[in-house]
Design a protein around this motif. Structure first.
Motif, PDB file in Angstrom:
ATOM      1  N   VAL A 277       0.762  -1.136  -0.015  1.00 20.89           N
ATOM      2  CA  VAL A 277       0.009  -0.107  -0.116  1.00 20.89           C
ATOM      3  C   VAL A 277       0.976   1.353  -0.046  1.00 20.89           C
ATOM      4  O   VAL A 277       0.582   2.128  -0.823  1.00 20.89           O
ATOM      5  N   GLU A 278       1.824   1.339   0.731  1.00 15.81           N
ATOM      6  CA  GLU A 278       2.899   2.658   0.897  1.00 15.81           C
ATOM      7  C   GLU A 278       3.974   2.292   0.248  1.00 15.81           C
ATOM      8  O   GLU A 278       4.902   1.529   0.418  1.00 15.81           O
ATOM      9  N   PRO A 279       4.036   3.210  -1.065  1.00 14.68           N
ATOM     10  CA  PRO A 279       5.407   3.041  -1.947  1.00 14.68           C
ATOM     11  C   PRO A 279       6.652   3.351  -1.266  1.00 14.68           C
ATOM     12  O   PRO A 279       7.621   2.672  -1.866  1.00 14.68           O
ATOM     13  N   GLY A 280       6.961   3.842  -0.049  1.00 12.75           N
ATOM     14  CA  GLY A 280       8.270   3.917   0.412  1.00 12.75           C
ATOM     15  C   GLY A 280       8.483   3.069   1.541  1.00 12.75           C
ATOM     16  O   GLY A 280       9.771   3.138   2.378  1.00 12.75           O
ATOM     17  N   ARG A 281       7.488   2.295   1.815  1.00  9.47           N
ATOM     18  CA  ARG A 281       7.643   1.314   3.025  1.00  9.47           C
ATOM     19  C   ARG A 281       8.257  -0.043   2.680  1.00  9.47           C
ATOM     20  O   ARG A 281       7.712  -0.523   1.600  1.00  9.47           O
ATOM     21  N   ILE A 282       8.898  -0.691   3.708  1.00 10.59           N
ATOM     22  CA  ILE A 282       9.534  -1.990   3.444  1.00 10.59           C
ATOM     23  C   ILE A 282       9.230  -2.645   4.753  1.00 10.59           C
ATOM     24  O   ILE A 282       9.316  -2.290   5.895  1.00 10.59           O
ATOM     25  N   ASN A 283       8.640  -3.883   4.676  1.00  6.68           N
ATOM     26  CA  ASN A 283       8.521  -4.462   5.885  1.00  6.68           C
ATOM     27  C   ASN A 283       9.477  -5.624   6.133  1.00  6.68           C
ATOM     28  O   ASN A 283       9.956  -6.240   5.189  1.00  6.68           O
ATOM     29  N   VAL A 284       9.927  -5.593   7.575  1.00  6.78           N
ATOM     30  CA  VAL A 284      10.814  -6.496   7.803  1.00  6.78           C
ATOM     31  C   VAL A 284      10.162  -7.635   8.904  1.00  6.78           C
ATOM     32  O   VAL A 284       9.531  -7.188   9.810  1.00  6.78           O
ATOM     33  N   TYR A 285      10.671  -8.864   8.581  1.00  2.88           N
ATOM     34  CA  TYR A 285      10.311  -9.890   9.367  1.00  2.88           C
ATOM     35  C   TYR A 285      11.331 -10.953   9.691  1.00  2.88           C
ATOM     36  O   TYR A 285      11.769 -11.414   8.645  1.00  2.88           O
ATOM     37  N   GLU A 286      12.086 -11.221  10.951  1.00  5.35           N
ATOM     38  CA  GLU A 286      12.822 -12.036  11.189  1.00  5.35           C
ATOM     39  C   GLU A 286      12.451 -12.705  12.478  1.00  5.35           C
ATOM     40  O   GLU A 286      12.032 -12.518  13.454  1.00  5.35           O
ATOM     41  N   ARG A 287      12.861 -14.191  12.201  1.00  6.43           N
ATOM     42  CA  ARG A 287      12.658 -15.000  13.293  1.00  6.43           C
ATOM     43  C   ARG A 287      13.898 -15.794  13.963  1.00  6.43           C
ATOM     44  O   ARG A 287      14.705 -16.415  12.978  1.00  6.43           O
ATOM     45  N   TRP A 288      14.281 -15.840  14.875  1.00 11.64           N
ATOM     46  CA  TRP A 288      15.836 -16.304  15.428  1.00 11.64           C
ATOM     47  C   TRP A 288      15.284 -17.225  16.592  1.00 11.64           C
ATOM     48  O   TRP A 288      14.646 -16.883  17.405  1.00 11.64           O
ATOM     49  N   GLU A 289      16.445 -18.302  17.010  1.00 14.47           N
ATOM     50  CA  GLU A 289      16.267 -19.261  17.946  1.00 14.47           C
ATOM     51  C   GLU A 289      16.833 -18.438  19.272  1.00 14.47           C
ATOM     52  O   GLU A 289      16.210 -18.605  20.493  1.00 14.47           O
ATOM     53  N   SER A 290      17.896 -17.621  19.111  1.00 19.58           N
ATOM     54  CA  SER A 290      18.558 -16.887  20.155  1.00 19.58           C
ATOM     55  C   SER A 290      19.133 -15.473  19.987  1.00 19.58           C
ATOM     56  O   SER A 290      19.383 -15.182  18.677  1.00 19.58           O
ATOM     57  N   ASP A 291      19.168 -14.693  21.045  1.00 20.36           N
ATOM     58  CA  ASP A 291      19.907 -13.488  20.761  1.00 20.36           C
ATOM     59  C   ASP A 291      21.107 -13.819  20.367  1.00 20.36           C
ATOM     60  O   ASP A 291      21.733 -12.767  19.412  1.00 20.36           O
ATOM     61  N   GLU A 292      22.113 -14.678  20.715  1.00 19.34           N
ATOM     62  CA  GLU A 292      23.299 -14.847  20.415  1.00 19.34           C
ATOM     63  C   GLU A 292      23.429 -15.149  18.883  1.00 19.34           C
ATOM     64  O   GLU A 292      24.398 -14.631  18.213  1.00 19.34           O
ATOM     65  N   GLN A 293      22.554 -15.880  18.329  1.00 23.51           N
ATOM     66  CA  GLN A 293      22.456 -15.980  16.743  1.00 23.51           C
ATOM     67  C   GLN A 293      22.242 -15.077  15.982  1.00 23.51           C
ATOM     68  O   GLN A 293      22.792 -14.797  14.975  1.00 23.51           O
ATOM     69  N   LEU A 294      21.402 -14.243  16.860  1.00 27.06           N
ATOM     70  CA  LEU A 294      21.023 -12.982  15.969  1.00 27.06           C
ATOM     71  C   LEU A 294      22.171 -12.054  15.830  1.00 27.06           C
ATOM     72  O   LEU A 294      22.411 -11.507  15.009  1.00 27.06           O
ATOM     73  N   LEU A 295      22.591 -11.844  17.094  1.00 28.85           N
ATOM     74  CA  LEU A 295      23.922 -10.953  17.111  1.00 28.85           C
ATOM     75  C   LEU A 295      25.074 -11.470  16.211  1.00 28.85           C
ATOM     76  O   LEU A 295      25.924 -10.509  15.630  1.00 28.85           O
ATOM     77  N   ASP A 296      25.199 -12.869  16.101  1.00 26.47           N
ATOM     78  CA  ASP A 296      26.288 -13.295  15.398  1.00 26.47           C
ATOM     79  C   ASP A 296      26.187 -12.995  13.838  1.00 26.47           C
ATOM     80  O   ASP A 296      27.195 -12.697  13.376  1.00 26.47           O
ATOM     81  N   PHE A 297      24.779 -13.072  13.511  1.00 30.03           N
ATOM     82  CA  PHE A 297      24.747 -12.649  12.318  1.00 30.03           C
ATOM     83  C   PHE A 297      24.837 -11.237  11.714  1.00 30.03           C
ATOM     84  O   PHE A 297      25.403 -10.930  10.766  1.00 30.03           O
ATOM     85  N   ARG A 298      24.254 -10.607  12.653  1.00 29.57           N
ATOM     86  CA  ARG A 298      24.240  -8.949  12.478  1.00 29.57           C
ATOM     87  C   ARG A 298      25.540  -8.310  12.382  1.00 29.57           C
ATOM     88  O   ARG A 298      25.689  -7.643  11.611  1.00 29.57           O
ATOM     89  N   GLY A 299      26.510  -8.938  13.204  1.00 33.89           N
ATOM     90  CA  GLY A 299      27.711  -8.178  13.126  1.00 33.89           C
ATOM     91  C   GLY A 299      27.753  -6.866  13.340  1.00 33.89           C
ATOM     92  O   GLY A 299      27.252  -6.164  14.433  1.00 33.89           O
TER      93      GLY A 299
END
Length: 94
Positions: A45-67
């Motif tokens: 609907v909104e031309p400048g909007r981007i939707n983000v969805y992530e699902r992770w098993e743990s904080d550590e794994q999320l942080l390892d990926f994000r760097g």
């Protein structure tokens, strides 16, 4: 279980180019240890909007990926963002 979800905003004329730069990030995330799901998509609907969805098993794994976080050119393209991390204690069928 963690869910990271929200919205990013870019110049509507730049959204497709921005999303194209995200394809490799999505592929990398989906193959990263602990990633259950990862999606970045254009809003219908909104031309400048981007939707983000992530699902992770743990904080550590999320942080390892994000760097160190997003690439500088991706950060410069953002004109706004509202993304939050949610901790999920139970999962049920709808």
């Amino acid at each position: 279980m963690l869910i990271v979800a929200g919205t990013l905003y870019v110049d509507p004329a730049e959204r497709d180019d921005y999303l194209a730069t995200c394809a490799e990030i999505v592929r990398q995330a989906r193959s990263a240890p602990g990633c259950v799901d990862f999606a970045i998509s254009a809003d219908l609907v909104e031309p400048g909007r981007i939707n983000v969805y992530e699902r992770w098993e743990s904080d550590e794994q999320l942080l390892d990926f994000r760097g160190s976080g997003p690439e500088p050119e991706q950060q410069v393209a953002l004109v706004g963002a509202e993304v939050h991390k949610f901790r999920i204690s139970a999962v049920e069928s709808p």
